[in-house]
Design a protein around this motif. Structure first.
Motif, mmCIF file in Angstrom:
data_model
loop_
_atom_site.group_PDB
_atom_site.id
_atom_site.type_symbol
_atom_site.label_atom_id
_atom_site.label_comp_id
_atom_site.label_asym_id
_atom_site.label_seq_id
_atom_site.Cartn_x
_atom_site.Cartn_y
_atom_site.Cartn_z
ATOM 1 N N MET A 78 0.817 -1.209 0.000
ATOM 2 C CA MET A 78 0.000 0.000 0.000
ATOM 3 C C MET A 78 0.851 1.259 0.000
ATOM 4 O O MET A 78 0.467 2.287 -0.554
ATOM 5 C CB MET A 78 -0.913 0.013 1.229
ATOM 6 C CG MET A 78 -1.967 -1.088 1.241
ATOM 7 S SD MET A 78 -3.212 -0.821 -0.035
ATOM 8 C CE MET A 78 -4.063 0.596 0.646
ATOM 9 N N VAL A 79 2.016 1.204 0.630
ATOM 10 C CA VAL A 79 2.884 2.380 0.718
ATOM 11 C C VAL A 79 3.621 2.614 -0.595
ATOM 12 O O VAL A 79 3.818 3.766 -1.007
ATOM 13 C CB VAL A 79 3.889 2.222 1.886
ATOM 14 C CG1 VAL A 79 4.884 3.375 1.908
ATOM 15 C CG2 VAL A 79 3.145 2.152 3.207
ATOM 16 N N ALA A 80 4.014 1.537 -1.283
ATOM 17 C CA ALA A 80 4.808 1.676 -2.510
ATOM 18 C C ALA A 80 4.134 2.538 -3.574
ATOM 19 O O ALA A 80 4.782 3.419 -4.154
ATOM 20 C CB ALA A 80 5.149 0.295 -3.068
ATOM 21 N N PRO A 81 2.840 2.350 -3.883
ATOM 22 C CA PRO A 81 2.223 3.228 -4.904
ATOM 23 C C PRO A 81 2.174 4.695 -4.501
ATOM 24 O O PRO A 81 2.206 5.575 -5.360
ATOM 25 C CB PRO A 81 0.803 2.647 -5.047
ATOM 26 C CG PRO A 81 0.886 1.244 -4.557
ATOM 27 C CD PRO A 81 1.898 1.278 -3.479
ATOM 28 N N ILE A 82 2.103 4.961 -3.188
ATOM 29 C CA ILE A 82 2.057 6.360 -2.745
ATOM 30 C C ILE A 82 3.346 7.067 -3.099
ATOM 31 O O ILE A 82 3.357 8.156 -3.689
ATOM 32 C CB ILE A 82 1.786 6.428 -1.223
ATOM 33 C CG1 ILE A 82 0.408 5.851 -0.900
ATOM 34 C CG2 ILE A 82 1.892 7.857 -0.715
ATOM 35 C CD1 ILE A 82 0.102 5.781 0.583
ATOM 36 N N LEU A 83 4.470 6.479 -2.735
ATOM 37 C CA LEU A 83 5.732 7.153 -3.045
ATOM 38 C C LEU A 83 6.044 7.101 -4.536
ATOM 39 O O LEU A 83 6.763 7.967 -5.049
ATOM 40 C CB LEU A 83 6.872 6.576 -2.213
ATOM 41 C CG LEU A 83 7.289 5.127 -2.418
ATOM 42 C CD1 LEU A 83 8.512 5.070 -3.301
ATOM 43 C CD2 LEU A 83 7.604 4.484 -1.086
ATOM 44 N N SER A 84 5.462 6.113 -5.256
ATOM 45 C CA SER A 84 5.625 6.104 -6.716
ATOM 46 C C SER A 84 5.052 7.380 -7.324
ATOM 47 O O SER A 84 5.638 7.976 -8.233
ATOM 48 C CB SER A 84 4.917 4.889 -7.327
ATOM 49 O OG SER A 84 5.542 3.699 -6.951
ATOM 50 N N MET A 85 3.894 7.820 -6.822
ATOM 51 C CA MET A 85 3.257 9.033 -7.348
ATOM 52 C C MET A 85 4.164 10.241 -7.179
ATOM 53 O O MET A 85 4.368 11.029 -8.098
ATOM 54 C CB MET A 85 1.935 9.299 -6.615
ATOM 55 C CG MET A 85 0.839 8.313 -6.888
ATOM 56 S SD MET A 85 0.462 8.157 -8.643
ATOM 57 C CE MET A 85 1.078 6.515 -8.927
ATOM 58 N N PHE A 86 4.711 10.388 -5.967
ATOM 59 C CA PHE A 86 5.514 11.572 -5.691
ATOM 60 C C PHE A 86 6.808 11.569 -6.507
ATOM 61 O O PHE A 86 7.227 12.602 -7.042
ATOM 62 C CB PHE A 86 5.823 11.660 -4.196
ATOM 63 C CG PHE A 86 4.595 11.929 -3.358
ATOM 64 C CD1 PHE A 86 3.779 13.018 -3.622
ATOM 65 C CD2 PHE A 86 4.248 11.097 -2.315
ATOM 66 C CE1 PHE A 86 2.652 13.272 -2.864
ATOM 67 C CE2 PHE A 86 3.121 11.342 -1.546
ATOM 68 C CZ PHE A 86 2.325 12.437 -1.823
#
Length: 1103
Positions: free
Chosen positions: A593-601
């Motif tokens: 769940m955390v990986a896609p968040i930092l992918s966006m940034f």
């Protein structure tokens, strides 16, 4: 393409003074806002460090080799004799030798380092000078990039990604992500080699290329991405610890089988918080400890990767023994049993195994109480790692996406489908999440980030412009090759059900990639644990410094506190905020769940790096001269497009959230007014767009439908350079409502060479007043020896191309009756004539001090329009525009027109109502009948008083002038000539004296001329009484008096009265009478707007 060659020849002067002039110089460079101090000596050159001009100066602090300045001694003995021609400007234009000596000593110190903080302190000259950068490409860029790119995803998720998506789609995912970072690295290399890039990495590059708004928005996104990356690395380390190293350390243990996932998440939260606290303390105590262990963590990563490749080679000859227990085609978890069989032989007796116990209610070897699927299918063992020569890659080529709760199956094995008991299902290996192609892209992309590590260290590099492109591109090429080869090798060596087993339940809770490694899975487990811990420390070290850099630029005011830190420059408050934000990621507790968040940034950051390179390349900015030549704007646009596509492919809703966050930050910085001039590309883009638009506007005059008042507001300043009538700006802001062009102009009387500083101060005063009154526009100050000429120049020259003013707003000359000086009202009338000649509209707010401020609201009332003559429709359009503003919004509009004796007033009213209907303007219509009447005694008397007053003032000015002339006659002829010129500079042309005093005149000749002219003027009070008023003046006064009576009668309670402004007389002798007519016309009205059209239609009934 032809190549030019530049030859620079240095000419050595034969001066005995040596190479330097020995003067102390300082310069404040406006272009870069740097402050530097240089001491120029005969034998040595010392560069003093830069000091910010105060908190929140907003500029990157660095030494600069460029100098100039203010304290230079002016004696000729200090200058080179061979440069005597330039000696007067050597203080601002230094010799080439001086410039080169400073270039040779130029250093760029890493931001945030202790040496840099020492350089900023007042005692820096007493302290040891910082060491010059000495890191090369390998240690400074290549290896740090490798360490940052290789991370937790490679060890924990890449095998699972290959199993779910198949070799082909996994190869496609990895290739897309690697291409994205490679194209970004090319763009980044071009930006990083376009001059010296101080420490600050991507934030510095984007902000200085795209401006403070984009820089702040993307800088914060990059900061959030780095912070969440720290959380992701910590979660990865906890997963390795609890799943593979010490499972017994789990605090929360599942009571029921279905509670296993929630228990694991809670354990991740507890241990993640502990790890985050410990890592934050390590970073707080000292970054040097993190840097010391960085090489150890890198060695762990390299050894782990090498062990995988060795294991692949070994598997071709001797595959490792990892048996997978299968029930039919379903994969079983080895956590709950040890023997992969239904029964076993002990002491020559066939007994039930633990597996039998799991599927059957009793230990009796009868199938009546057993699970139906268990009874009908056989238990088999297959090789988990068949090896690279087994041909298993054929089965692993294709995707096998799963839904949450689905059992892992090997479809090539025989199976009898039966509905088994649900309570036995936890024995199987399940999919913990629903998988899709887009989700896998978001999970994998963080494994290719970290390409900015080299540019972040630019201050430590010996030759950053050479090392950054080579090291970064080689690092990306290396990691891409490893990732792509790993996808193929994993698919060629490992069984598909093992690949899809995320946590290694089928292989005795071993890390899946560890089963392939040689000599032991523990090499990968230990190595990946330390590498993820190191990567987390690096993120917690870099993120606070990035936030500190943003805070010190002072483009986001509420972040200003995070620019402070310890005495050695460590960002304490920024570290605290970083730990709090990282804790939010820890509380999510799921790596997936955390990986896609930092992918966006990260993707948003890379998108703007590509955009910055493309914009700079297409604009062909003169300063855009990167040493890295292998870039192209098309590659940058391709990289930008790939970043945008990957954002929406991986998670469209996360992409929208990230873009909204960046947009809000952008608008906040824009609203706060980030007044930073960094030479960014957006400013160049704006200039190019403005040039294109101006050229388009030049193609022809605007259509009537597009006409709107483009204002030139004429302001008058007092002696202290304060605006006399600020309500003129208020009125302009209410009329414009932020739309169209507004130019605020003023005239300063004097000589430009002497009054330049005063003009700059006046411009700043007006800009401040414009900001207070919320007027969005431009300011222009003209210095002129004559005010009237300055106004004419301003009206003629303001604007550019099609963006020129079409309307002039000027104040009424108050007190003109009481003043003996006729310049005020003569300047006013001349301005009216100039605007008429230039076909410009003229707006004159009378009693402007009574006009409402922007904070007032009219809850009721009328705006009355007295339409006496048609001048293009200005009188209709202006009230409509005013009513768009909140001050006038609730006022109703009334239109009055005047009917003469021979007009049909009823028909006029109908026609006017129809006209307004077609104009889509809502207004009340009234027709006022003005019957012909005889000229009243009051009108005659008023005209007589006006002419007598004019004659009296003319005579008084004459007497005053005579006294001044007689005083001048005692002086020499040059003084007489000088006084004549000064007087005539702004005074009206006095007809009783000759225009010039000839140089050959004697005193007697001058007296004769004066007596001759005096004979033509009234010289007694009796002559003044005997004046009879001129009939044309009587008629004009009659019109003014009658109109004023009607207007006051109907509009005495109106909030604003607009009426046609009559033109000035053609004969300039009647100028003073013209002012009197206007006064009579507007008597008794509180707020009046005199409007004079520009001679063109400004409103139309057509669509």
């Amino acid at each position: 393409m032809s190549r030019g060659r530049f030859i620079i020849t240095f000419i050595k002067g034969k001066s005995k003074r040596g190479r330097e002039d020995g003067a102390h110089e300082e310069q404040k460079q406006d272009a870069c806002n740097f402050e530097e101090e240089a001491i120029r000596g005969e034998t040595s050159t010392t560069i003093a460090p830069v000091t910010s001009s105060g908190p929140g100066h907003g500029n990157h602090k660095e030494d600069s080799p460029f100098l100039t300045n203010t304290d230079t001694l002016k004696g000729n003995e200090y200058y080179d004799r061979n440069l005597a021609l330039f000696e007067e400007e050597l203080d601002i234009r230094p010799k080439v030798s001086s410039l080169l000596s400073r270039l040779a000593n130029y250093t760029n110190i890493t931001q945030g380092a202790k040496e840099h903080e020492e350089a900023e302190s007042a005692e820096s000259s007493k302290k040891k000078a910082p060491k010059s950068p000495s890191m090369g490409t390998l240690m400074g860029v290549y290896l740090p990039c490798l360490q940052n790119i290789f991370g937790v995803i490679l060890f924990l998720r890449l095998t699972w990604l290959v199993g779910i998506a198949g070799v082909l789609q996994s190869f496609c995912i990895v290739f897309m992500c690697c291409c994205c970072t490679m194209l970004t690295a090319i763009s980044m290399s071009a930006i990083a080699t376009n001059g010296v890039v101080p420490a600050g990495g991507s934030y510095f590059m984007i902000s200085r290329s795209l401006g403070p708004e984009f820089g702040g928005a993307v800088g914060l996104c990059f900061y959030l991405g780095t912070t969440f990356a720290g959380a992701m690395y910590i979660l990865g380390a906890i997963e390795i610890l609890l799943a593979y190293i010490a499972p017994a350390a789990a605090i929360f243990k599942p009571i029921e089988p279905h509670e296993e996932t929630s228990a694991m998440l809670n354990n991740m939260r507890i241990y993640g918080t502990i790890f985050l606290t410990l890592m934050s303390l390590v970073v707080f105590i000292g970054v040097k400890y993190v840097n010391k262990f960085a090489s150890l963590f890198l060695v762990c990563v390299i050894i782990s990767i090498l062990s995988i490749y060795v294991g692949v080679i070994k598997s071709a000859v001797h595959p490792p023994e990892f048996k997978i227990c299968m029930l039919g085609n379903r994969t079983l978890s080895r956590n709950l049993f040890d023997v992969c069989a239904k029964t076993t032989v002990e002491n020559n007796l066939t007994v039930a195994t633990k597996l039998w116990d799991l599927f059957c209610s009793t230990k009796n070897l009868t199938a009546d109480t057993c699970d139906e699927y268990f009874v009908q299918n056989n238990v088999t063992e297959i090789q988990g790692i068949p090896g690279v020569a087994s041909g298993i890659i054929k089965e692993n080529l294709w995707s096998n996406y799963m839904t949450k709760g689905e059992v892992l199956k090997k479809h090539s094995l025989p199976s009898v489908e039966a509905s088994g008991s649900r309570k036995k299902l936890p024995v199987y290996v399940f999919a913990d999440i629903t998988t899709t192609f887009t989700m896998l892209v978001g999970i994998f992309f963080p494994s290719v980030t970290g390409i900015m590590a080299g540019s972040n260290r630019s201050g430590d590099l010996k030759d950053a412009q050479k090392s950054i492109p080579i090291g970064t591109i080689l690092a990306i090429a290396t990691t891409s090759l490893i990732y792509l080869s790993s996808v193929v090798l994993f698919g060629a060596c490992i069984e598909d059900v093992v690949l899809r087993d995320k946590y290694g339940d089928a292989v005795n809770n071993n890390l899946v990639v560890g089963t392939l490694a040689w000599p032991s899975p523990w090499v990968i487990v230990i190595g990946s644990f330390f590498s993820t811990c190191g990567a987390g420390l690096q993120s917690l070290t870099g993120a606070p410094r990035l936030l500190q850099a943003i805070a010190k630029d002072n483009i986001i005011p509420f972040l200003r506190v995070f620019g402070n830190g310890k005495d050695n420059g460590e960002p304490t408050w920024a570290l605290l905020l970083t730990a709090i934000i990282a804790e939010l990621g820890i509380l999510i507790a799921s790596l997936d769940m955390v990986a896609p968040i930092l992918s966006m940034f990260f993707l948003m950051c890379y998108l703007f790096v590509n955009l910055a390179c493309a914009v700079q390349t297409l604009l062909r900015t003169p300063n855009w001269r990167p040493r890295f030549k292998y870039y192209h704007w098309a590659l940058s646009f391709l990289g930008m497009s790939m970043c945008l596509a990957l954002m929406f492919i991986s998670s469209w809703y996360y992409a929208l959230v990230a873009m909204v966050i960046a947009g809000m930050i952008y608008k906040y910085i824009e609203y706060q007014g980030a007044e930073k001039e960094w030479g960014d590309g957006i400013r160049g883009l704006s200039l190019s767009a403005a040039r294109y638009a101006l050229l388009r506007l030049e193609e022809g005059p605007p259509h009537t439908k597009n006409w709107r008042p483009q204002l030139l507001v004429m302001l008058k300043l007092d002696e202290d350079l304060h605006v006399k009538h600020p309500r003129l700006l208020t009125f302009a802001s209410q009329l414009k409502a932020g739309k169209g062009l507004t130019i605020v102009g003023s005239i300063i009387q004097g000589n430009f060479l002497e009054n330049y500083g005063e003009a700059q101060a006046a411009e700043q005063t007006i800009k401040n007043m414009m900001a207070i009154e919320k007027v969005k526009g431009f300011c222009q100050i003209v210095v002129s020896s004559k005010v009237r000429e300055g106004i004419a120049h301003l009206i003629q020259s303001c604007g550019l191309g099609g963006m020129k003013h079409n309307s002039v707003v000027m104040g009424w000359p108050y007190g003109w009756r009481q003043s003996e000086d006729p310049r005020a009202w003569k300047t006013f009338i001349d301005t009216v004539r100039v605007t008429t000649a230039g076909h410009l509209a003229l707006l004159v707010p009378k009693n402007v001090s009574f006009y409402p401020s922007n904070h007032e609201r009219f809850t009721e009332g009328h705006i009355d329009v007295w339409w006496i003559v048609h001048d293009g429709g200005m009188l209709m359009l202006l009230p409509f525009l005013l009513r768009q503003h909140k001050v006038w919004k609730k006022c109703k509009m009334r239109i009055f027109t005047v009917a003469q004796m021979d007009d049909n007033s009823i028909q006029m009213k109908k026609d006017l109502a129809t006209f307004l209907y077609h104009l889509r303007i809502e207004a009340e219509v009234e027709v006022v009948e003005m019957h012909g009447s005889d000229i009243s005694a009051y009108t005659y008397e008023r005209t007589l008083m006006m002419e007598q007053r004019s004659q009296m003032l003319r005579q008084m000015r004459l007497s005053k002038t005579e006294r001044e002339r007689e005083a001048q006659l005692v002086k020499d002829r040059n003084s007489i000539i000088h006084q004549g010129n000064v007087y005539s500079d702004e005074e009206e042309e006095v007809h009783v004296y000759p225009d010039k005093i000839q140089m050959t005149w004697t005193k007697e000749k001058c007296e004769f001329e004066r007596n001759r002219n005096r004979a033509t003027t009234p010289n007694s009070f009796r002559e003044l009484i005997s004046i009879k008023p001129d009939q044309s003046n009587v008629r004009r006064m009659h019109t003014a008096v009658k109109l004023n009576e009607v207007i006051v009668n109907r509009s005495h309670d109106a909030k604003l009265v607009l009426l046609n402004m009559p033109g000035p007389p053609k004969n300039q002798d009647g100028d003073e009478n013209y002012m009197e007519f206007l006064e009579v016309l507007t008597e008794g009205l509180e707020r009046v707007l005199l409007v004079r059209g520009g001679g063109c239609e400004v409103i139309t009934i057509y669509s």
